[in-house]
Design an enzyme around this catalytic site. Structure first.
Site, PDB file in Angstrom:
ATOM      1  N   GLU A   9       0.792  -1.223   0.000  1.00  0.00           N
ATOM      2  CA  GLU A   9       0.000   0.000   0.000  1.00  0.00           C
ATOM      3  C   GLU A   9       0.831   1.284   0.000  1.00  0.00           C
ATOM      4  O   GLU A   9       0.390   2.299  -0.531  1.00  0.00           O
ATOM      5  CB  GLU A   9      -0.938  -0.003   1.224  1.00  0.00           C
ATOM      6  CG  GLU A   9      -2.018  -1.064   1.181  1.00  0.00           C
ATOM      7  CD  GLU A   9      -2.993  -0.839   0.037  1.00  0.00           C
ATOM      8  OE1 GLU A   9      -3.432   0.309  -0.164  1.00  0.00           O
ATOM      9  OE2 GLU A   9      -3.298  -1.828  -0.664  1.00  0.00           O
ATOM     10  N   SER A  35     -47.917 -35.733  31.680  1.00  0.00           N
ATOM     11  CA  SER A  35     -47.495 -36.423  32.907  1.00  0.00           C
ATOM     12  C   SER A  35     -46.122 -36.000  33.404  1.00  0.00           C
ATOM     13  O   SER A  35     -45.715 -36.413  34.498  1.00  0.00           O
ATOM     14  CB  SER A  35     -47.508 -37.938  32.673  1.00  0.00           C
ATOM     15  OG  SER A  35     -48.834 -38.389  32.450  1.00  0.00           O
TER      16      SER A  35
END
Length: 790
Positions: free
Chosen positions: A99, A374
């Site tokens: 860069e 149950s």
């Protein structure tokens, strides 16, 4: 000489023209410079403040599993800031070489870069290249847009000069590497390393560093996910650039170019692609409420949770496989859920809220309220044990009918449409008998069952009706799992806990959670329930979940097969499973002992294989006896169904079953004496009268029935000289109903006796029921005295 003279003549001739051209060029240069200077001055007056350089940028919130693995990142910009010292030097050089090779030499602006970009822009008749240094890119990322315009370029350069005056080169590089965009939602090198490679930046290799550095120019165009060939070519360019600038050798370059790149699955960053979306969707609402959206998505929080990622994956696989199997068998099952807790701490280890999070984010593990069937019955049986009713108590299982408020009749039946007559409490729960359980619920009081269920962790509204024990009131899967955890933990309720700690981005602790544990049952009662629920898995409706280890559990099936459940536990794990349909449509005969129990076992087997097979230790207050299954009384040699049973001390039977013969063991207690004590211990009698045919005198002179006492207190009385006197004392106060005395009282030569009652439990306002029995040969007499604790 002639050539020289000719040159002079030509220059003399051109001099006026050259002078004019120079002056025109100079004027043009001054004009352009003036325009640029004027533009720069105009822009400089409107530049943003560079004070933001000292403000930490927004940072993603990270959520971690119990072992430290990353679960999810929450962000608007996925970023995690790290110091330059944690960024490999090879990665730093890859970025600088690619860069801005002159980064450490220029002062924010590279004239060479500007000229190079200018020539390219003229050639391509547009702003094709910016020639921006790393400092300029940082200025653009922090303060400007990516608009390709001359004014933006000038502002970028002016800001870059200001940044260079305020920060060192390393500070600029650190901020840049934490800000720059790498694609896939990743801002900064730390986020990029996690998103692409599933590792922290400090562990990046040279090939990985080169690939990431190459992405900065055009992250979408060079994406290794979408254009792997283009990404490889760009990586090669970066590596060649590093060789040209002397940062790596040609040998290193060739090795890096040949190295394979192992990417993590695409989309692993962000909320939709997280590893445990059901769990994150559970913890997100309270976090948003406490910290707000801005802090949660930008503040860089670190959230450490209780989740076990391996168990989470195992649970998800078990639920999906079970539903897929049901779909193949055309059982009309489309959804399921599972919750896994540590009963000792309440830590949530796994949570599955449905079949597919992408299709539906509704979390059925904690948001859905359904009838448990149950699976609710254990709360009825625990209430009975609290009231001193032992598991050998006989219950009647035969047709029962209720007229409802609308005039209709409710006639509950058993699942198999059979009736079993008189059965023990244990048999009734192990086989999930409805009529017997309803009769037990009526005996202990539905309102007492509601109170106990709430104590154990059920937070949903419960209706104290006869159908309560059959699971008529809706609850959540989380509530059931947490309540069953009380049995598994020895009577301690541990509130469900998902978050261990929250810190800010610098590690400062904002929250630090510890288990919230409350004793709600005695160890003896919890052990009794655990032993009872072991039988459900060994012999009853839950055998499909039997792993052959110490475990308990209970099945649940709602009316018309609309919901099916299995909640099971070991000393260290509670796991609850639900299957059904979102529209509440019936499944095709799917019961709790079928698919849910199978899903539970599929999850638990690999998990428990790696854990110790420890059992629950028996508390000192639990005793056992061999009883006859047909009556619940002590077994004699003639009993056709003898089996051992456990009891809370003081509730065990003392009467032998004589229905199959007349023999009783040598030294056994007198049947009349044992019967009186056993009846009181079981809570089945308010008084025992003296035998009308007895000639044996028996009088209790103190305390008087109905009086108030303060323990310890003395029981005194008279009987015939030479008689034997036995005293039992039962204390009842609220949920407490225990025997506190069971002993012989000494009788003197005049027939007087005395016994000191000094119970360990002295509840204020409790009721003491005293049974005194005298025996002389075959003659017996019994009497009962009831007194109140002051």
């Amino acid at each position: 000489m002639a050539d020289t003279r000719q040159l002079r003549e030509n220059l003399a001739y051109l001099a006026p023209y050259l002078t004019v051209g120079f002056l025109v060029g100079l004027a043009l240069l001054l004009a352009v410079s003036g325009v640029l200077l004027g533009t720069a001055l105009a822009i400089s007056g409107h530049l943003p403040s560079v004070e933001a350089l000292y403000t930490p940028p927004s940072e993603a919130t990270r959520i971690y599993a119990a072992n430290g693995d990353l679960i999810a990142s929450l962000y608007q910009e996925n970023r995690a800031n790290i110091p330059l010292s944690q960024i490999p030097r090879m990665f730093q050089r890859a970025v600088i070489d690619t860069e801005d090779a002159g980064f450490y030499r220029h002062h924010g602006i590279s004239l060479r870069g500007v000229l190079r970009a200018s020539f390219r822009n003229v050639r391509e008749r547009g702003l094709a290249e910016g020639g921006s240094t790393i400092t300029q890119q940082l200025a653009r990322n922090l303060f400007l847009s990516n608009e390709k315009a001359l004014s933006r370029k000038i502002a970028e350069m002016l800001l870059a000069v200001q940044i260079e005056r305020r920060l060192t080169k390393d500070e600029i590089l650190e901020r840049y590497l934490n800000q720059v965009y790498f694609g896939q939602g990743a801002y900064g090198v730390e986020a990029a390393a996690e998103v692409y490679f599933g590792k922290p930046a400090q562990d990046l290799t040279l090939p990985e560093s080169a690939l990431l550095a190459g992405l900065i120019r055009a992250p979408s165009y060079d994406s290794p996910y979408d254009r792997p060939d283009r990404a490889a070519a760009r990586r090669a360019e970066v590596l060649q650039r590093m060789v040209d600038l002397g940062d790596i050798t040609a040998v290193q370059m060739r090795a890096a170019q040949l190295a394979p790149i192992h990417l993590v699955e695409k989309g692993n960053a962000g909320f939709i692609g997280i590893r445990a979306p059901w769990f994150v969707s559970y913890i997100l609402p309270p976090l948003l409420q406490r910290y707000g959206e801005d802090v949660l998505y930008k503040g860089g929080l670190r959230i450490y949770t209780t989740l076990d990622l391996a168990w989470q994956a195992q649970a998800e696989a078990a639920v999906r496989a079970g539903i897929d199997r049901a779909d193949h068998d055309k059982q009309n099952v489309h959804q399921g859920a599972m919750i896994v807790l540590d009963p000792q701490t309440g830590a949530i280890r796994a949570m599955i809220g449905g079949y597919d999070f992408r299709a539906s984010q509704f979390n059925r593990a904690w948001q859905a309220r359904r009838q448990p069937g149950s699976a609710f019955k254990p709360f009825t049986y625990a209430t009975a044990l609290l009231r001193g009713i032992p598991l050998t108590t006989m219950l009647q299982d035969d047709p029962i009918s209720y007229t409802l408020t609308d005039g209709t009749t409710w006639e509950p039946k058993n699942f198999d449409n059979k009736w079993y007559g008189w059965v023990t409490m244990r048999f009734a729960l192990e086989n999930s008998l409805n009529s017997a359980s309803i009769r037990l619920a009526e005996r202990v009081g539905p309102e007492n069952i509601v109170a106990l269920a709430h104590r154990l962790g059920i937070e949903s509204l419960l209706q104290p009706t006869p159908s309560l024990t059959l699971g008529a009131s809706d609850v959540t899967l989380m509530e059931l799992a947490s309540a069953y955890g009380v049995f598994a933990s020895g009577g301690v309720r541990a509130a469900p806990m998902a978050i261990l700690k929250v810190t800010d981005s610098k590690g400062n602790v904002l929250e630090d959670h510890v288990p919230q544990r409350t004793v709600v049952l005695t160890p003896e009662l919890a052990y009794m329930m655990t032993d009872l629920l072991k039988g459900v898995v060994r012999r009853g409706t839950g055998v499909a979940a039997n792993l052959g280890i110490p475990q308990g559990g209970k099945t649940g099936t709602a009316d018309d097969y609309r919901n099916a459940w299995f909640i099971g536990f070991t000393p260290t794990i509670v796991a609850a499973v639900w299957v059904g349909n979102d529209d509440n449509s019936p499944m095709k005969k799917v019961v709790g002992g079928g698919l849910p129990a199978q899903v539970w076992a599929a999850f638990m087997k690999p998990v428990t294989d790696a854990l110790p097979k420890t059992d629950w230790p028996r508390p000192a207050g639990v005793v056992d006896a061999v009883t006859c299954g047909t009556t619940g009384l002590l077994a004699t040699p003639e009993c056709p169904d003898p089996h051992p049973e456990v009891f809370i001390k003081g509730t065990e039977p003392t009467t032998y079953d004589q229905s199959h013969g007349t023999s009783s063991p040598s030294g056994a207690a007198n049947p009349a004496t044992a019967s009186a004590a056993g009846q009181v211990a079981a809570g089945q009698a308010a008084a025992v009268a003296a035998s009308p045919t007895s000639t044996l005198p028996l009088t209790v002179t103190a305390p008087r029935s109905g009086s108030e006492v303060a323990a310890p207190f003395l029981i005194k009385g008279t009987t015939r000289a030479g008689a034997t006197v036995h005293v039992t004392v039962q204390v009842k106060a609220g949920f407490l109903n225990v025997q506190v005395a069971d002993a012989d009282a000494p009788v003197d030569a005049s027939g007087s006796f005395a016994y000191l009652v000094n119970p360990a439990v002295k509840p204020a306002g409790g009721t003491f029921t005293i049974v005194v029995t005298a025996t002389a040969g075959l003659d017996t007499a019994s009497t009962v005295v009831s007194v109140q604790e002051q």
